[in-house]
Design a protein around this motif. Structure first.
Motif, PDB file in Angstrom:
ATOM      1  N   ALA A 203       0.832  -1.598  -0.271  1.00  0.00           N
ATOM      2  CA  ALA A 203      -0.089  -0.157   0.304  1.00  0.00           C
ATOM      3  C   ALA A 203       1.206   1.014   0.103  1.00  0.00           C
ATOM      4  O   ALA A 203       0.326   2.034  -0.207  1.00  0.00           O
ATOM      5  N   TRP A 204       2.149   0.717   0.180  1.00  0.00           N
ATOM      6  CA  TRP A 204       3.076   2.356   0.450  1.00  0.00           C
ATOM      7  C   TRP A 204       4.090   1.510  -1.076  1.00  0.00           C
ATOM      8  O   TRP A 204       4.620   3.262  -1.428  1.00  0.00           O
ATOM      9  N   THR A 205       4.141   0.991  -1.203  1.00  0.00           N
ATOM     10  CA  THR A 205       5.165   1.049  -2.871  1.00  0.00           C
ATOM     11  C   THR A 205       5.094   0.490  -3.750  1.00  0.00           C
ATOM     12  O   THR A 205       5.188   0.849  -4.730  1.00  0.00           O
ATOM     13  N   GLY A 206       4.025  -0.498  -3.982  1.00  0.00           N
ATOM     14  CA  GLY A 206       3.471  -0.994  -5.050  1.00  0.00           C
ATOM     15  C   GLY A 206       2.618   0.004  -5.728  1.00  0.00           C
ATOM     16  O   GLY A 206       2.247   1.185  -5.386  1.00  0.00           O
ATOM     17  N   PRO A 207       2.717   0.095  -7.307  1.00  0.00           N
ATOM     18  CA  PRO A 207       1.614   0.364  -8.944  1.00  0.00           C
ATOM     19  C   PRO A 207       0.572   0.754  -7.942  1.00  0.00           C
ATOM     20  O   PRO A 207       0.099   1.742  -8.879  1.00  0.00           O
ATOM     21  N   HIS A 208      -0.375   0.199  -7.383  1.00  0.00           N
ATOM     22  CA  HIS A 208      -1.614   0.102  -7.328  1.00  0.00           C
ATOM     23  C   HIS A 208      -1.919   0.305  -5.581  1.00  0.00           C
ATOM     24  O   HIS A 208      -2.582  -0.356  -5.572  1.00  0.00           O
ATOM     25  N   ARG A 209      -1.157   1.264  -5.493  1.00  0.00           N
ATOM     26  CA  ARG A 209      -1.190   1.393  -3.648  1.00  0.00           C
ATOM     27  C   ARG A 209      -3.120   1.125  -3.574  1.00  0.00           C
ATOM     28  O   ARG A 209      -3.226   0.559  -2.192  1.00  0.00           O
ATOM     29  N   LEU A 210      -3.248   2.422  -4.262  1.00  0.00           N
ATOM     30  CA  LEU A 210      -5.079   2.402  -3.362  1.00  0.00           C
ATOM     31  C   LEU A 210      -5.704   1.001  -4.087  1.00  0.00           C
ATOM     32  O   LEU A 210      -6.890   0.842  -2.632  1.00  0.00           O
ATOM     33  N   TYR A 211      -5.446  -0.132  -4.060  1.00  0.00           N
ATOM     34  CA  TYR A 211      -6.009  -0.852  -4.451  1.00  0.00           C
ATOM     35  C   TYR A 211      -5.860  -2.231  -3.419  1.00  0.00           C
ATOM     36  O   TYR A 211      -6.862  -2.279  -2.729  1.00  0.00           O
ATOM     37  N   PHE A 212      -4.744  -1.543  -3.187  1.00  0.00           N
ATOM     38  CA  PHE A 212      -4.528  -1.980  -1.266  1.00  0.00           C
ATOM     39  C   PHE A 212      -5.526  -2.540  -0.962  1.00  0.00           C
ATOM     40  O   PHE A 212      -5.227  -2.464   0.488  1.00  0.00           O
ATOM     41  N   ALA A 213      -5.357  -0.601  -0.415  1.00  0.00           N
ATOM     42  CA  ALA A 213      -5.928  -0.204   0.369  1.00  0.00           C
ATOM     43  C   ALA A 213      -7.412  -0.426   0.993  1.00  0.00           C
ATOM     44  O   ALA A 213      -7.885  -0.952   1.362  1.00  0.00           O
ATOM     45  N   GLY A 214      -8.044  -0.164  -0.201  1.00  0.00           N
ATOM     46  CA  GLY A 214      -9.182  -0.552  -0.694  1.00  0.00           C
ATOM     47  C   GLY A 214     -10.058  -1.980   0.286  1.00  0.00           C
ATOM     48  O   GLY A 214     -11.311  -2.364   0.408  1.00  0.00           O
ATOM     49  N   ALA A 215      -8.840  -3.371  -0.843  1.00  0.00           N
ATOM     50  CA  ALA A 215      -8.969  -4.568  -0.665  1.00  0.00           C
ATOM     51  C   ALA A 215      -8.668  -4.080   1.078  1.00  0.00           C
ATOM     52  O   ALA A 215      -9.464  -5.425   1.468  1.00  0.00           O
ATOM     53  N   GLY A 216      -8.137  -3.759   1.675  1.00  0.00           N
ATOM     54  CA  GLY A 216      -8.102  -4.195   3.288  1.00  0.00           C
ATOM     55  C   GLY A 216      -9.812  -3.823   4.013  1.00  0.00           C
ATOM     56  O   GLY A 216      -9.584  -4.325   4.913  1.00  0.00           O
ATOM     57  N   LEU A 217      -9.739  -2.374   3.334  1.00  0.00           N
ATOM     58  CA  LEU A 217     -11.143  -2.191   4.281  1.00  0.00           C
ATOM     59  C   LEU A 217     -11.755  -3.223   3.628  1.00  0.00           C
ATOM     60  O   LEU A 217     -12.761  -3.545   4.277  1.00  0.00           O
ATOM     61  N   LEU A 218     -12.126  -3.229   2.249  1.00  0.00           N
ATOM     62  CA  LEU A 218     -13.671  -4.524   2.007  1.00  0.00           C
ATOM     63  C   LEU A 218     -13.250  -5.843   2.405  1.00  0.00           C
ATOM     64  O   LEU A 218     -14.105  -6.326   2.928  1.00  0.00           O
ATOM     65  N   LEU A 219     -12.356  -6.127   3.072  1.00  0.00           N
ATOM     66  CA  LEU A 219     -11.668  -7.897   4.020  1.00  0.00           C
ATOM     67  C   LEU A 219     -11.866  -7.627   5.204  1.00  0.00           C
ATOM     68  O   LEU A 219     -12.685  -8.300   6.201  1.00  0.00           O
ATOM     69  N   SER A 220     -11.983  -6.164   5.222  1.00  0.00           N
ATOM     70  CA  SER A 220     -12.523  -6.067   7.130  1.00  0.00           C
ATOM     71  C   SER A 220     -13.416  -5.941   7.730  1.00  0.00           C
ATOM     72  O   SER A 220     -14.331  -6.231   8.674  1.00  0.00           O
ATOM     73  N   LEU A 221     -14.467  -5.882   6.037  1.00  0.00           N
ATOM     74  CA  LEU A 221     -15.986  -5.762   6.322  1.00  0.00           C
ATOM     75  C   LEU A 221     -16.593  -7.379   6.141  1.00  0.00           C
ATOM     76  O   LEU A 221     -17.208  -7.681   7.110  1.00  0.00           O
ATOM     77  N   LEU A 222     -15.540  -8.312   6.006  1.00  0.00           N
ATOM     78  CA  LEU A 222     -16.516  -9.494   5.380  1.00  0.00           C
ATOM     79  C   LEU A 222     -15.787  -9.973   6.862  1.00  0.00           C
ATOM     80  O   LEU A 222     -16.137 -11.629   7.056  1.00  0.00           O
ATOM     81  N   VAL A 223     -14.662  -9.987   6.855  1.00  0.00           N
ATOM     82  CA  VAL A 223     -13.994 -10.352   8.938  1.00  0.00           C
ATOM     83  C   VAL A 223     -15.500 -10.070   9.811  1.00  0.00           C
ATOM     84  O   VAL A 223     -15.668 -10.379  10.768  1.00  0.00           O
ATOM     85  N   LEU A 224     -15.658  -8.761   9.652  1.00  0.00           N
ATOM     86  CA  LEU A 224     -16.205  -8.097  10.956  1.00  0.00           C
ATOM     87  C   LEU A 224     -16.964  -8.922  10.093  1.00  0.00           C
ATOM     88  O   LEU A 224     -18.664  -8.708  11.591  1.00  0.00           O
ATOM     89  N   LEU A 225     -18.377  -8.987   9.751  1.00  0.00           N
ATOM     90  CA  LEU A 225     -20.158 -10.299  10.179  1.00  0.00           C
ATOM     91  C   LEU A 225     -19.575 -10.835  10.886  1.00  0.00           C
ATOM     92  O   LEU A 225     -20.571 -10.869  11.478  1.00  0.00           O
ATOM     93  N   PRO A 226     -19.175 -12.000  10.154  1.00  0.00           N
ATOM     94  CA  PRO A 226     -18.878 -13.338  11.572  1.00  0.00           C
ATOM     95  C   PRO A 226     -18.063 -13.055  12.018  1.00  0.00           C
ATOM     96  O   PRO A 226     -18.541 -13.624  13.548  1.00  0.00           O
ATOM     97  N   GLY A 227     -17.359 -11.967  12.477  1.00  0.00           N
ATOM     98  CA  GLY A 227     -16.356 -11.368  14.621  1.00  0.00           C
ATOM     99  C   GLY A 227     -18.012 -11.556  15.024  1.00  0.00           C
ATOM    100  O   GLY A 227     -18.255 -11.440  16.451  1.00  0.00           O
ATOM    101  N   ALA A 228     -19.088 -10.432  14.493  1.00  0.00           N
ATOM    102  CA  ALA A 228     -19.717  -9.361  14.943  1.00  0.00           C
ATOM    103  C   ALA A 228     -21.464 -10.674  15.647  1.00  0.00           C
ATOM    104  O   ALA A 228     -21.146 -10.892  17.499  1.00  0.00           O
TER     105      ALA A 228
END
Length: 237
Positions: A203-228
């Motif tokens: 997310a700092w070094t890659g050519p598609h930094r925003l993709y990985f930041a966005g992937a982190g946000l999306l996956l966090s929502l997917l983890v949040l659902l079963p966790g909650a």
């Protein structure tokens, strides 16, 4: 939710969490102060074309490790406040949903890490100014993204850590997972960029930094659902 956040905010007073939030960015900045200070002439010559980029690049190498470890400790300490006082029954007897309780604690953990990332940007900027890199040349966008893009990419891990920390009274498992991830993260960067443990780095070094930041946000929502959902059904002592 606002009342739960206010209650959790009061609970963390005097628990050392704020010291932890300060220690992370302060430690990273101190490392670079030594790194540049002890061989200033060499580093200034090496990064003559972009002094700020050299400082930020050297700092960014350690940001993922700090986020993995910091997120682990923040979540564990947050959960331990309830575990050590055996306050779960009293808390969950209140007329609030368990999902709201889980969401409140997660939101506070994320807010604490936001403060830590902001402090990192401030401290690194101050260090660059002390070294005389020039205020007019400050790359504001890069100074902000050094922590915040990696922060977004590490959010699935933070969500998972809070889930585990709340699920287990004994914190050995979640803390061990966090420490292992922090230790191995510098050595996995040669593997696929789509491996989640590498997202804070790319997310700092890659050519598609925003993709990985966005992937982190999306996956966090997917983890949040079963966790909650798991927390809502789990018996607590």
């Amino acid at each position: 939710m606002s009342r739960l956040l206010a209650a959790d905010w009061l609970k963390i007073r005097g628990k050392g969490l704020w010291l932890l939030i300060l220690a992370g960015p302060l430690g990273l900045t101190a490392m670079q102060a030594l790194n540049f200070g002890l061989r200033f002439d060499y580093m200034k010559k090496r990064y003559a074309d972009d002094l700020w980029g050299g400082l930020l690049g050297n700092t960014a190498q350690f940001v993922p490790m700090a986020l993995f470890l910091g997120g682990t400790l923040v979540c564990s300490l947050m959960a331990n406040i309830e575990h050590q006082t055996s306050a779960w029954k009293q808390l969950l007897a209140l007329p609030v949903s368990r999902i709201a309780v889980f969401a409140s604690k997660l939101l506070l953990c994320l807010l604490l890490l936001v403060v830590s990332c902001l402090l990192l940007s401030v401290f690194v900027t101050g260090l660059g100014l002390i070294f005389g890199f020039g205020a007019s040349a400050i790359p504001v966008y890069d100074v902000l993204r050094i922590g915040f893009l990696s922060y977004a990419a590490v959010m699935p891990f933070t969500t998972l850590q809070l889930w585990l920390s709340l699920a287990f009274r004994n914190q050995a498992l979640p803390v061990s997972i966090g420490v292992i991830c922090a230790i191995v993260s510098p050595f996995t960067t040669t593997l696929s960029a789509w491996l989640p443990i590498n997202w804070p780095y790319v997310a700092w070094t890659g050519p598609h930094r925003l993709y990985f930041a966005g992937a982190g946000l999306l996956l966090s929502l997917l983890v949040l659902l079963p966790g909650a959902a798991h927390f809502a059904r789990k018996d607590v002592n």
